[in-house]
Design a protein around this motif. Structure first.
Motif, mmCIF file in Angstrom:
data_model
loop_
_atom_site.group_PDB
_atom_site.id
_atom_site.type_symbol
_atom_site.label_atom_id
_atom_site.label_comp_id
_atom_site.label_asym_id
_atom_site.label_seq_id
_atom_site.Cartn_x
_atom_site.Cartn_y
_atom_site.Cartn_z
ATOM 1 N N MET A 197 6.283 88.421 62.266
ATOM 2 C CA MET A 197 5.656 88.296 60.968
ATOM 3 C C MET A 197 5.430 89.694 60.395
ATOM 4 O O MET A 197 5.005 90.606 61.086
ATOM 5 C CB MET A 197 4.337 87.534 61.106
ATOM 6 N N SER A 198 5.684 89.839 59.121
ATOM 7 C CA SER A 198 5.545 91.130 58.456
ATOM 8 C C SER A 198 4.073 91.531 58.344
ATOM 9 O O SER A 198 3.218 90.688 58.100
ATOM 10 C CB SER A 198 6.159 91.022 57.050
ATOM 11 N N PRO A 199 3.782 92.822 58.482
ATOM 12 C CA PRO A 199 2.401 93.267 58.301
ATOM 13 C C PRO A 199 1.928 93.078 56.857
ATOM 14 O O PRO A 199 0.747 93.131 56.586
ATOM 15 C CB PRO A 199 2.429 94.745 58.682
ATOM 16 N N LEU A 200 2.844 92.814 55.945
ATOM 17 C CA LEU A 200 2.492 92.603 54.537
ATOM 18 C C LEU A 200 2.191 91.143 54.234
ATOM 19 O O LEU A 200 1.860 90.802 53.109
ATOM 20 C CB LEU A 200 3.639 93.077 53.631
ATOM 21 N N HIS A 201 2.301 90.285 55.255
ATOM 22 C CA HIS A 201 2.207 88.840 55.057
ATOM 23 C C HIS A 201 0.965 88.384 54.303
ATOM 24 O O HIS A 201 1.044 87.547 53.424
ATOM 25 C CB HIS A 201 2.299 88.118 56.400
ATOM 26 N N ASN A 202 -0.191 88.919 54.609
ATOM 27 C CA ASN A 202 -1.428 88.446 53.996
ATOM 28 C C ASN A 202 -1.953 89.351 52.890
ATOM 29 O O ASN A 202 -3.096 89.215 52.481
ATOM 30 C CB ASN A 202 -2.507 88.271 55.074
ATOM 31 N N LEU A 203 -1.133 90.263 52.405
ATOM 32 C CA LEU A 203 -1.573 91.155 51.339
ATOM 33 C C LEU A 203 -1.736 90.391 50.028
ATOM 34 O O LEU A 203 -0.917 89.528 49.702
ATOM 35 C CB LEU A 203 -0.548 92.268 51.105
ATOM 36 N N PRO A 204 -2.747 90.719 49.263
ATOM 37 C CA PRO A 204 -2.860 90.115 47.927
ATOM 38 C C PRO A 204 -1.684 90.576 47.056
ATOM 39 O O PRO A 204 -1.119 91.656 47.269
ATOM 40 C CB PRO A 204 -4.179 90.665 47.383
ATOM 41 N N GLU A 205 -1.347 89.754 46.074
ATOM 42 C CA GLU A 205 -0.214 90.070 45.197
ATOM 43 C C GLU A 205 -0.396 91.426 44.525
ATOM 44 O O GLU A 205 0.572 92.183 44.371
ATOM 45 C CB GLU A 205 -0.051 88.970 44.140
ATOM 46 N N SER B 66 11.444 94.864 51.159
ATOM 47 C CA SER B 66 12.042 93.989 52.177
ATOM 48 C C SER B 66 11.255 92.690 52.293
ATOM 49 O O SER B 66 11.833 91.606 52.404
ATOM 50 C CB SER B 66 12.084 94.685 53.534
ATOM 51 N N TYR B 67 9.941 92.808 52.276
ATOM 52 C CA TYR B 67 9.087 91.616 52.316
ATOM 53 C C TYR B 67 9.368 90.720 51.111
ATOM 54 O O TYR B 67 9.507 89.503 51.235
ATOM 55 C CB TYR B 67 7.610 92.027 52.332
ATOM 56 N N LEU B 68 9.466 91.335 49.936
ATOM 57 C CA LEU B 68 9.734 90.590 48.711
ATOM 58 C C LEU B 68 11.068 89.849 48.822
ATOM 59 O O LEU B 68 11.152 88.654 48.525
ATOM 60 C CB LEU B 68 9.761 91.554 47.519
ATOM 61 N N TYR B 69 12.087 90.547 49.284
ATOM 62 C CA TYR B 69 13.404 89.940 49.434
ATOM 63 C C TYR B 69 13.362 88.788 50.444
ATOM 64 O O TYR B 69 13.850 87.696 50.175
ATOM 65 C CB TYR B 69 14.442 90.982 49.867
ATOM 66 N N ASP B 70 12.778 89.037 51.588
ATOM 67 C CA ASP B 70 12.726 88.020 52.645
ATOM 68 C C ASP B 70 11.994 86.754 52.199
ATOM 69 O O ASP B 70 12.344 85.652 52.602
ATOM 70 C CB ASP B 70 12.046 88.570 53.899
ATOM 71 N N GLN C 276 22.131 89.801 44.107
ATOM 72 C CA GLN C 276 22.050 91.240 44.388
ATOM 73 C C GLN C 276 21.638 91.998 43.131
ATOM 74 O O GLN C 276 20.771 92.874 43.177
ATOM 75 C CB GLN C 276 23.386 91.767 44.907
ATOM 76 N N ASP C 277 22.252 91.634 41.994
ATOM 77 C CA ASP C 277 21.896 92.263 40.723
ATOM 78 C C ASP C 277 20.426 92.016 40.381
ATOM 79 O O ASP C 277 19.739 92.898 39.862
ATOM 80 C CB ASP C 277 22.774 91.746 39.584
ATOM 81 N N VAL C 278 19.954 90.805 40.671
ATOM 82 C CA VAL C 278 18.562 90.455 40.389
ATOM 83 C C VAL C 278 17.617 91.386 41.146
ATOM 84 O O VAL C 278 16.685 91.957 40.567
ATOM 85 C CB VAL C 278 18.275 88.975 40.759
ATOM 86 N N PHE C 279 17.867 91.573 42.433
ATOM 87 C CA PHE C 279 16.963 92.415 43.215
ATOM 88 C C PHE C 279 17.091 93.893 42.856
ATOM 89 O O PHE C 279 16.109 94.634 42.938
ATOM 90 C CB PHE C 279 17.122 92.150 44.718
ATOM 91 N N VAL C 280 18.256 94.322 42.423
ATOM 92 C CA VAL C 280 18.395 95.700 41.926
ATOM 93 C C VAL C 280 17.538 95.859 40.663
ATOM 94 O O VAL C 280 16.814 96.857 40.510
ATOM 95 C CB VAL C 280 19.871 96.050 41.650
ATOM 96 N N LYS C 281 17.594 94.874 39.769
ATOM 97 C CA LYS C 281 16.781 94.932 38.543
ATOM 98 C C LYS C 281 15.289 94.916 38.873
ATOM 99 O O LYS C 281 14.510 95.639 38.253
ATOM 100 C CB LYS C 281 17.128 93.772 37.615
ATOM 101 N N ILE C 282 14.898 94.085 39.811
ATOM 102 C CA ILE C 282 13.491 94.036 40.200
ATOM 103 C C ILE C 282 13.058 95.405 40.720
ATOM 104 O O ILE C 282 12.011 95.930 40.334
ATOM 105 C CB ILE C 282 13.247 92.929 41.252
#
Length: 188
Positions: free
Chosen positions: A1-9, A25-29, A54-60
């Motif tokens: 589990m990612s250490p970012l799992h419980n972070l607020p938005e 990476s967390y966002l993508y996953d 792929q283009d979407v995540f590059v834009k993000i």
């Protein structure tokens, strides 16, 4: 589990704006599957959908500084990027020419594949439960959202397809979004 799992938005957004690789990476996953589902409803080819995502995540990544939490949630912002990127791709001259130059058998087979994989795409898009929320909408609202946001129809195209005046489509679309907004508030 990612250490970012419980972070607020809000914290995730701050990390993304600082170009934190782990946050991205967390966002993508956690969001690629849902965004891919949106893209697949608009871009029919799996190969092309993968290019678009792929283009979407590059834009993000490049434009995360433009995200404004006062205007909505991060997920909604990303869905709009995915939808608009997929629509732009589908309407591009190269794709239009490619579609025109296909033999009839390819077009028929593509439609059959689309029909068969619709349930699979819906399942991928639903890993966050959004399909359950859409299913709670009134049928006329659900149809409009499906046509506009998953199939990429303009309001005029919806009016033509449903054989109703453009003003009716605009009024129903507004009602659909108000109902969806209420359902999303209840979901939180």
């Amino acid at each position: 589990m990612s250490p970012l799992h419980n972070l607020p938005e809000e914290t995730l957004i701050l990390l993304l704006k600082k170009k934190n690789q782990q946050a991205f990476s967390y966002l993508y996953d956690n969001y690629a599957g849902a965004l891919y589902g949106v893209v697949c409803r608009i871009v029919t080819s799996t190969e092309h959908a993968e290019e678009v995502i792929q283009d979407v995540f590059v834009k993000i990544w490049k434009h995360v500084d433009l995200f404004d939490a006062d205007k909505g949630r991060l997920y909604t912002w990303m869905i709009n990027i995915a939808r608009n990127t997929a629509l732009d791709y589908r309407k591009s001259k190269g794709v239009m020419n490619e579609m025109k130059n296909q033999p009839l058998s390819n077009i028929v087979n593509t439609q059959e594949e689309q029909d068969q994989s619709q349930a699979e795409r819906s399942a991928r898009a639903d890993f966050i439960g959004f399909r359950n929320i859409l299913d709670k909408l009134k049928p006329e609202c659900r149809i409009l959202i499906d046509m506009a946001y998953y199939k990429g129809y303009t309001q005029q195209e919806i009016a033509d397809e449903l054989n109703v005046p453009l003003g009716t489509v605009k009024t129903r679309t507004k009602a659909a979004f108000l109902q969806l907004q209420q359902l999303l508030k209840e979901y939180r």
